[in-house]
Design a protein around this motif. Sequence first.
Motif, PDB file in Angstrom:
ATOM      1  N   VAL A 274      30.513  29.811 -52.896  1.00  0.00           N
ATOM      2  CA  VAL A 274      29.513  28.972 -53.004  1.00  0.00           C
ATOM      3  C   VAL A 274      28.849  28.736 -54.305  1.00  0.00           C
ATOM      4  N   ALA A 275      28.642  29.887 -54.845  1.00  0.00           N
ATOM      5  CA  ALA A 275      27.590  29.964 -56.138  1.00  0.00           C
ATOM      6  C   ALA A 275      28.516  29.430 -57.155  1.00  0.00           C
ATOM      7  N   GLY A 276      29.653  28.844 -57.114  1.00  0.00           N
ATOM      8  CA  GLY A 276      30.510  28.184 -58.033  1.00  0.00           C
ATOM      9  C   GLY A 276      31.033  29.080 -59.045  1.00  0.00           C
ATOM     10  N   VAL A 277      31.391  30.424 -58.607  1.00  0.00           N
ATOM     11  CA  VAL A 277      31.984  31.121 -59.738  1.00  0.00           C
ATOM     12  C   VAL A 277      33.327  31.414 -59.209  1.00  0.00           C
ATOM     13  N   LYS A 278      34.260  30.916 -60.474  1.00  0.00           N
ATOM     14  CA  LYS A 278      35.572  30.951 -60.117  1.00  0.00           C
ATOM     15  C   LYS A 278      36.236  32.305 -60.016  1.00  0.00           C
ATOM     16  N   PRO A 279      37.067  32.914 -58.813  1.00  0.00           N
ATOM     17  CA  PRO A 279      37.591  34.188 -58.857  1.00  0.00           C
ATOM     18  C   PRO A 279      38.783  34.410 -59.563  1.00  0.00           C
ATOM     19  N   ASP A 280      39.009  35.580 -60.180  1.00  0.00           N
ATOM     20  CA  ASP A 280      40.340  35.551 -60.830  1.00  0.00           C
ATOM     21  C   ASP A 280      41.093  36.579 -60.288  1.00  0.00           C
ATOM     22  N   GLY A 281      42.242  37.172 -60.849  1.00  0.00           N
ATOM     23  CA  GLY A 281      43.241  37.933 -60.214  1.00  0.00           C
ATOM     24  C   GLY A 281      42.553  39.269 -59.847  1.00  0.00           C
TER      25      GLY A 281
END
Length: 428
Positions: A274-281
């Motif tokens: 929701v915060a717009g932070v793209k998750p990584d591996g």
Amino acid sequence: MSSSSFTSCYRLLSYTKLISTHISHSRHHEALAVFHHIHSTLALPLDPHVFSLILKSCTSLHRIQLATSLHAHLTKSSFLSNPFVSSSLLHLYGTCISLSQALQLFHQTTPRNVVVWNTIISLYAHHLPTALQLFHSMDIPPNESTFNPIIAALAASNDGSFNAISFYRKMITLNLKPRLITLLALLPAAVGVAALNLVKEIHGYAVRNWIDPHHQLSSGLVEAYGRCGSIVYADSVFWRMRDKDVVAWSSVISAYALHGEANTALGIFRQMEVAGVKPDGITFLAVLKACSHAGLADEALWYFRRMREDYGVEPSSDHYSCLVDVLSRAGRLQEAYEVIKGMPVKVTAKAWGALLGACRNFGELRLGEIAGRALAEVEPGNAANYVLLAKMYASVGRMEEAQKVMREMKERGVKATAGSSWVVYSES
């Protein structure tokens, strides 16, 4: 000073600033072009500072031939007596040529101030015996930067956490003030021995000295508190952070996953989206671990698909191993085995180990044999794999196969290590 001399100094200063700007933005080719211009076209007299800058570009671009030419020029011009020039040259030799030649150059360098000592010690940080020998042979007082690479190297070495902490204590007794890089190097050592009090000490020092707001340290504290058993502190540090990047979100998700609070971990992951932070591996690895601890096999499969389809993150061997672990814990052993067979990356001991352990728990001998034999090839020196497979055979009365596995273990020279435990003692 004559007007022509003043003009030359001013032009040199302008070009030096331009070179420095290029280097600070990693534009090393441009920096070398400016250097070549002022040296060959303008024929301006160069000072030691220019050479210390250009040597950094030579190091980054691996321009050994140019560097050796500069070395000859510096020797003739007596600029090597400048500690910043000699330390830059040392760093180039140690990084691009060889550590032994850097050490030889170091012994030829005079005078040697703390900057020069710090450079050679930092170069040898991954060769700890030599680094420590150099440290103890210093003929001048060390400063904070002398300790930092050794603390970091000790913390990263096997069983080096206690030594790293001891080295840090020595730094404090010399009234040297730890900086951000010191605290970042020390945190893994504190985690390595689950020293919660030391994590709190680092945190308190950072707050008192206004280092606390730094996002890298804050993320490190979230991870350290989580791994040392204090989820409350981990949560508190995270939510106090102003700028929460993917590292911070991943750290707090991992902390809750480690403590078995899967629903909270997955809830925070949704807040991250929701915060717009793209998750990584690393984020997805924490999510899969949360699912594993809670036995959420279907959810793990869903997140595993989303990782690639929604975010373009290619699963690594760790992701596959974690998925195998989730399915194995849930008793879905055939599915876990199918995941292993379909892995496009190398199957690790973690994946086979998770399957073998679950086969033991669920009494699945057929897949247990497959996993056990695979582990004997992937991890031939681990006695636990042989013992586990032998126990599986023994549990169903197949004593001959059990004895055969144990004989194979002895023939390969594999010995079971004795059990051990440790505690961290503190009077405070």
